[in-house]
Design a protein around this motif. Sequence first.
Motif, mmCIF file in Angstrom:
data_model
loop_
_atom_site.group_PDB
_atom_site.id
_atom_site.type_symbol
_atom_site.label_atom_id
_atom_site.label_comp_id
_atom_site.label_asym_id
_atom_site.label_seq_id
_atom_site.Cartn_x
_atom_site.Cartn_y
_atom_site.Cartn_z
ATOM 1 N N ASP A 102 9.230 -12.687 -0.500
ATOM 2 C CA ASP A 102 8.165 -12.869 0.487
ATOM 3 C C ASP A 102 7.662 -11.537 1.025
ATOM 4 O O ASP A 102 6.520 -11.432 1.491
ATOM 5 C CB ASP A 102 8.696 -13.691 1.673
ATOM 6 C CG ASP A 102 9.385 -14.966 1.227
ATOM 7 O OD1 ASP A 102 8.675 -15.934 0.939
ATOM 8 O OD2 ASP A 102 10.634 -14.983 1.162
ATOM 9 N N VAL A 103 8.534 -10.508 0.978
ATOM 10 C CA VAL A 103 8.266 -9.226 1.644
ATOM 11 C C VAL A 103 8.612 -8.093 0.680
ATOM 12 O O VAL A 103 9.581 -8.192 -0.084
ATOM 13 C CB VAL A 103 9.118 -9.093 2.926
ATOM 14 C CG1 VAL A 103 8.768 -7.808 3.678
ATOM 15 C CG2 VAL A 103 8.954 -10.314 3.827
ATOM 16 N N PHE A 104 7.803 -7.022 0.722
ATOM 17 C CA PHE A 104 8.099 -5.821 -0.047
ATOM 18 C C PHE A 104 8.085 -4.644 0.916
ATOM 19 O O PHE A 104 7.067 -4.360 1.560
ATOM 20 C CB PHE A 104 7.076 -5.612 -1.164
ATOM 21 C CG PHE A 104 7.427 -4.507 -2.122
ATOM 22 C CD1 PHE A 104 8.060 -4.796 -3.329
ATOM 23 C CD2 PHE A 104 7.140 -3.183 -1.833
ATOM 24 C CE1 PHE A 104 8.383 -3.784 -4.231
ATOM 25 C CE2 PHE A 104 7.455 -2.165 -2.713
ATOM 26 C CZ PHE A 104 8.085 -2.469 -3.921
ATOM 27 N N ILE A 105 9.221 -3.955 1.020
ATOM 28 C CA ILE A 105 9.360 -2.800 1.906
ATOM 29 C C ILE A 105 9.786 -1.626 1.046
ATOM 30 O O ILE A 105 10.786 -1.704 0.325
ATOM 31 C CB ILE A 105 10.421 -3.055 2.996
ATOM 32 C CG1 ILE A 105 10.078 -4.314 3.799
ATOM 33 C CG2 ILE A 105 10.533 -1.851 3.927
ATOM 34 C CD1 ILE A 105 11.198 -4.777 4.725
ATOM 35 N N GLY A 106 9.036 -0.523 1.101
ATOM 36 C CA GLY A 106 9.424 0.589 0.250
ATOM 37 C C GLY A 106 8.696 1.873 0.561
ATOM 38 O O GLY A 106 7.741 1.912 1.348
ATOM 39 N N GLU A 107 9.157 2.939 -0.082
ATOM 40 C CA GLU A 107 8.533 4.245 0.054
ATOM 41 C C GLU A 107 7.185 4.224 -0.658
ATOM 42 O O GLU A 107 6.907 3.323 -1.475
ATOM 43 C CB GLU A 107 9.442 5.325 -0.519
ATOM 44 C CG GLU A 107 9.725 5.154 -2.002
ATOM 45 C CD GLU A 107 10.721 6.184 -2.516
ATOM 46 O OE1 GLU A 107 10.487 6.703 -3.618
ATOM 47 O OE2 GLU A 107 11.726 6.458 -1.822
ATOM 48 N N PRO A 108 6.310 5.185 -0.376
ATOM 49 C CA PRO A 108 4.967 5.169 -0.973
ATOM 50 C C PRO A 108 4.959 5.059 -2.492
ATOM 51 O O PRO A 108 4.140 4.335 -3.058
ATOM 52 C CB PRO A 108 4.367 6.500 -0.493
ATOM 53 C CG PRO A 108 5.030 6.755 0.822
ATOM 54 C CD PRO A 108 6.440 6.253 0.654
ATOM 55 N N LEU A 109 5.857 5.761 -3.177
ATOM 56 C CA LEU A 109 5.879 5.712 -4.638
ATOM 57 C C LEU A 109 6.155 4.297 -5.132
ATOM 58 O O LEU A 109 5.564 3.851 -6.132
ATOM 59 C CB LEU A 109 6.934 6.679 -5.176
ATOM 60 C CG LEU A 109 6.983 6.842 -6.701
ATOM 61 C CD1 LEU A 109 5.663 7.385 -7.227
ATOM 62 C CD2 LEU A 109 8.142 7.769 -7.099
ATOM 63 N N ALA A 110 7.034 3.568 -4.456
ATOM 64 C CA ALA A 110 7.330 2.188 -4.856
ATOM 65 C C ALA A 110 6.100 1.307 -4.694
ATOM 66 O O ALA A 110 5.817 0.442 -5.533
ATOM 67 C CB ALA A 110 8.492 1.646 -4.026
ATOM 68 N N HIS A 111 5.332 1.527 -3.631
ATOM 69 C CA HIS A 111 4.119 0.736 -3.422
ATOM 70 C C HIS A 111 3.058 1.059 -4.466
ATOM 71 O O HIS A 111 2.334 0.170 -4.939
ATOM 72 C CB HIS A 111 3.567 0.976 -2.011
ATOM 73 C CG HIS A 111 4.293 0.212 -0.958
ATOM 74 N ND1 HIS A 111 4.028 -1.113 -0.679
ATOM 75 C CD2 HIS A 111 5.298 0.573 -0.118
ATOM 76 C CE1 HIS A 111 4.813 -1.533 0.294
ATOM 77 N NE2 HIS A 111 5.602 -0.528 0.649
ATOM 78 N N LEU A 112 2.948 2.337 -4.831
ATOM 79 C CA LEU A 112 1.986 2.706 -5.869
ATOM 80 C C LEU A 112 2.341 2.020 -7.188
ATOM 81 O O LEU A 112 1.468 1.507 -7.898
ATOM 82 C CB LEU A 112 1.962 4.224 -6.036
ATOM 83 C CG LEU A 112 1.329 5.012 -4.877
ATOM 84 C CD1 LEU A 112 1.533 6.510 -5.075
ATOM 85 C CD2 LEU A 112 -0.158 4.693 -4.743
ATOM 86 N N GLY A 113 3.647 2.013 -7.521
ATOM 87 C CA GLY A 113 4.083 1.318 -8.725
ATOM 88 C C GLY A 113 3.816 -0.171 -8.643
ATOM 89 O O GLY A 113 3.376 -0.796 -9.620
ATOM 90 N N ARG A 114 4.062 -0.756 -7.483
ATOM 91 C CA ARG A 114 3.840 -2.199 -7.307
ATOM 92 C C ARG A 114 2.372 -2.547 -7.509
ATOM 93 O O ARG A 114 2.036 -3.521 -8.186
ATOM 94 C CB ARG A 114 4.282 -2.612 -5.895
ATOM 95 C CG ARG A 114 4.070 -4.081 -5.580
ATOM 96 C CD ARG A 114 4.528 -4.403 -4.173
ATOM 97 N NE ARG A 114 3.713 -3.748 -3.163
ATOM 98 C CZ ARG A 114 2.562 -4.228 -2.702
ATOM 99 N NH1 ARG A 114 2.075 -5.370 -3.176
ATOM 100 N NH2 ARG A 114 1.885 -3.590 -1.770
ATOM 101 N N ARG A 115 1.491 -1.725 -6.959
ATOM 102 C CA ARG A 115 0.059 -2.019 -7.089
ATOM 103 C C ARG A 115 -0.444 -1.773 -8.510
ATOM 104 O O ARG A 115 -1.232 -2.558 -9.053
ATOM 105 C CB ARG A 115 -0.720 -1.160 -6.093
ATOM 106 C CG ARG A 115 -0.446 -1.548 -4.638
ATOM 107 C CD ARG A 115 -1.224 -0.681 -3.676
ATOM 108 N NE ARG A 115 -0.941 -1.060 -2.297
ATOM 109 C CZ ARG A 115 -1.553 -0.546 -1.236
ATOM 110 N NH1 ARG A 115 -2.495 0.371 -1.417
ATOM 111 N NH2 ARG A 115 -1.230 -0.945 -0.020
ATOM 112 N N ALA A 116 0.017 -0.698 -9.104
ATOM 113 C CA ALA A 116 -0.467 -0.360 -10.441
ATOM 114 C C ALA A 116 0.017 -1.365 -11.486
ATOM 115 O O ALA A 116 -0.712 -1.702 -12.426
ATOM 116 C CB ALA A 116 -0.010 1.046 -10.816
#
Length: 328
Positions: A102-116
Amino acid sequence: MTVTVPGIAARLADRPEAVALVESRGGTSRTTRRGELVRRCHHLAEALRDAGVRPGHKAVVMTRDAHDLTAVSYALGILGAVPVLIEPRAEVGRCLRDVAPDVFIGEPLAHLGRRALGWGRPHIGISLVTGPAPLPPGRRLPTRTPVGGAPPARLPEPDGDGPALIAFTSGSTGRPKGAEYHHSTLAGQLDALTALIGPRPDDVLLAGFLPVALLGPLLGLTTVAPAVNHLAPARTPPGELVAPMLRHRATVVLASPAVLTLIARHCARHGVTLPSVRQILSFGAPLRLRLVDALRRAVPDDAEILSVYGATECLPVSAIGDHELRAS
């Protein structure tokens, strides 16, 4: 029957001035005391609740920062949400499809990977960024606990035996799978590690594997998290391991043979000994006698070297000392 186990804040309540966690990187250290960690966790729990995180939510936590990983995971536990830890070497997209967080919490690099790569796109409703970096845009968790003013409200922790944590295997022996821990499972694991280590008031634990940083403070140990390369542990600069061991006088080392090999080789190459070490726990792969011999040359004669057997689902299951290992 209702099972009640001690909550996170209760386990951290004693010795508030004692050091809970030391994150070591590049010759610098960030130190967090036990009382400060409790305040930080409650402050984060409030921020998570305000962001919409609720009891029972599954929340992936992806960060290489030991302080953020520990504090956010504890805060989720205080809320009754379930932290989800995924090995960085695992197939992250498949793991997210399996767990449907339900939730994704992470450092910026993890979010960039998640979006890409579209990780968890159909399921994740709440996205939160850790760390001070300006990118990517998104709602950020507070990076510091406010000093002064009213203390955060003490949120009631779950007192039953619901899910407490989901930890994914690395996938080194097959498809990664999520092992679900209940509160009693974690309590049993902490009891088993306590019996194995026999913690002493002055012990300092070197956590050679990032998730171990979650367990150390709950065991009552000052826990040092060195800058291990978690994508490729064997490529970690050995000085990033040995220097904090010497600086903080580590007494207990918990690491994989790959990390222990780096330590032993560095000590042999530079003529370094580790006089404070009383116990080494090797886990994650077989402990070879050649590595035992190399470690023996670096630690005191009475230090205990143990090969620990277990799995993501249950650790430790058994342990054997190097003398018994040699005789078997």
